[in-house]
Enzyme design. Structure first.
Site, short mmCIF file in Angstrom:
data_model
loop_
_atom_site.label_atom_id
_atom_site.label_comp_id
_atom_site.label_asym_id
_atom_site.label_seq_id
_atom_site.Cartn_x
_atom_site.Cartn_y
_atom_site.Cartn_z
N THR A 204 35.42 19.57 73.42
CA THR A 204 35.86 19.59 75.00
C THR A 204 36.66 20.93 75.39
OG1 THR A 204 35.88 17.22 74.88
CG2 THR A 204 36.50 18.07 76.66
N ARG A 232 25.79 7.58 75.25
CA ARG A 232 27.19 7.67 75.14
C ARG A 232 28.15 8.37 76.23
NH1 ARG A 232 31.80 11.10 73.73
NH2 ARG A 232 33.38 10.08 72.74
N VAL A 233 29.08 7.75 76.64
CA VAL A 233 30.05 8.61 77.65
C VAL A 233 31.21 8.56 77.01
CG1 VAL A 233 30.91 8.46 79.81
CG2 VAL A 233 28.50 8.14 79.66
N GLY A 234 32.12 9.63 77.01
CA GLY A 234 33.41 9.71 76.67
C GLY A 234 34.27 9.75 77.67
N THR A 255 41.43 16.12 75.28
CA THR A 255 40.36 16.64 74.23
C THR A 255 40.43 15.59 72.88
OG1 THR A 255 41.39 17.99 73.16
CG2 THR A 255 40.06 18.91 75.50
N GLY A 258 37.10 10.49 72.56
CA GLY A 258 37.39 9.88 73.85
C GLY A 258 37.41 8.51 73.97
N1 GLY Z 1 36.78 13.77 74.50
C1 GLY Z 1 35.49 14.10 74.40
C2 GLY Z 1 34.54 12.84 74.13
O1 GLY Z 1 34.87 12.14 73.58
O2 GLY Z 1 33.50 12.93 74.66
#
Ligand code: GLY
Length: 358
Positions: A204, A232-234, A255, A258
């Site tokens: 990230t 999947r969403v972070g 970062t 997530g």
């Molecule tokens: N911090 C990025 C993620 O976990 O998607």
């Protein structure tokens, strides 16, 4: 709980201690802007901070500046955690997440699970500017981008495909995917892939800027957790998690893993910490302590991931902290990038724990 603050931040604390002694009270997050622009980013964002500070010096808006900065990283096939060249989901498709916040107008935009568009940060900015929504996902986000003239392209580079195939071929001996390596010449490639797979990248880029007037913006953009389950969403596209900006106080972003950030609303927690008077570094450390508390401080469990926070106050003061000071199969010191009147550089982040295993 003990934690560690690098020397450069201790020196800064002495300067801020002067403000304390002069009666400002706690950390002066609500102080007037210092009159010079400051940009901070995750460690992969030194070029991004340089671009952003140049734009700010030329009079650009803070959000335009940080988005221009992270676009460099989104376009870079060598950064396997962001944009073009990012590591794909478990089915070999690159799915991108991004968010933006514009402090002066208190607006936000975001996209999640966006495929085939290499600059999700630009699409997130358009969601903010041209809709009354905040977050578009998946197919809807893609259609919105195409409607605004973005070109679809295959985001999976050969290098990322090689790593993904290696992951598929080595994760189980109970399926029909090989161990590969038909040709001994593949050994070097396999070794490269193996250390990337071992770290389960969540790289990230987060980039935050304040200009000479004290206006603040931020952006976070990512290809997310390598080999994730599709959809999947972070934390990156979730306002208050991977990014939060309050023009009266400052900005924060994250970062790393997530899911752990989401569970404490990381960026919002940090900005609220600064509002209460914590320094940027202390606000990041306080948020990390909440993450550690979810595991009762059990370092064996916490060693499964790293998480990095970045914070920038309206005054231009900045800081960063990581769960682990050094982490990864090729151990790397946790750092962050800064560009300001003193130039551009990487600084050591503060951290809660030194090295997994210690
Ligand atoms: N911090 C990025 C993620 O976990 O998607």
């Amino acid at each position: 709980m003990r934690y560690f603050v690098p020397m450069q931040m201790k020196r800064r604390a002495v300067v801020l201690g002067g403000a304390l002694a002069s009666g400002l009270g706690a950390f002066p997050a609500l102080a007037q802007a210092v009159g010079r622009p400051v940009v901070v980013a995750s460690a992969n964002g030194l070029a991004a901070t340089e671009t952003a500070i140049a734009r700010l010096k030329a009079g650009a808006d803070t959000l335009d500046a940080v988005v221009a900065g992270v676009n460099l990283v989104e376009d870079d096939p060598e950064d396997m955690t962001v944009g073009y060249g990012g590591l794909p989901n478990e089915e070999g498709e690159v799915e991108l997440d991004a968010s933006v916040m514009h402090g002066p107008t208190s607006r936000a935009g975001a996209v999640a699970s966006l495929k085939q568009i290499k600059n999700p940060s630009k699409v997130a900015k358009l969601v903010m500017e041209r809709t009354d929504h905040v977050l578009l996902v998946g197919e809807g986000a893609l259609r919105f981008a195409v409607a605004h003239g973005f070109a679809k392209q295959d985001l999976l580079t050969e290098k990322a495909r090689t790593v993904w195939l290696r992951w598929k071929e080595t994760m189980s001996d109970k399926d029909d995917w090989g161990p590969g390596l038909a040709d001994p010449g593949e050994a070097a490639q396999a070794a490269m892939a193996d250390w990337i797979i071992a770290d389960r990248l969540t790289g990230t880029i987060n980039c935050l800027a304040v200009d000479g007037r004290g206006d603040i913006s931020g952006v976070t953009t990512t290809s997310g957790l390598a080999f994730k389950i599709p959809g999947r969403v972070g934390d990156s596209p979730l306002i208050g998690c991977g990014l939060f900006v309050d023009n009266a106080v400052g900005a924060a972003g994250s970062t790393g893993r997530g899911e752990e950030c989401i569970k404490i609303n990381g960026a919002h927690t940090i900005v609220e910490g600064m509002r209460r008077g914590l320094s940027p570094t202390d606000a990041c450390l306080e948020a990390l302590k909440r993450v550690a508390a979810h595991y009762s401080g059990d370092r064996r469990k916490l060693a499964q991931f790293n998480l990095h926070f970045y914070a920038l106050a309206k005054s231009g003061a900045h800081g960063a902290a990581s769960l682990w000071g050094t982490y990864g199969s090729k151990p790397k010191r946790s750092r962050y990038a800064v560009s300001d009147g003193d130039g551009s550089r990487l600084l050591d982040s503060a951290y809660l724990f030194e090295v997994p295993g210690r």
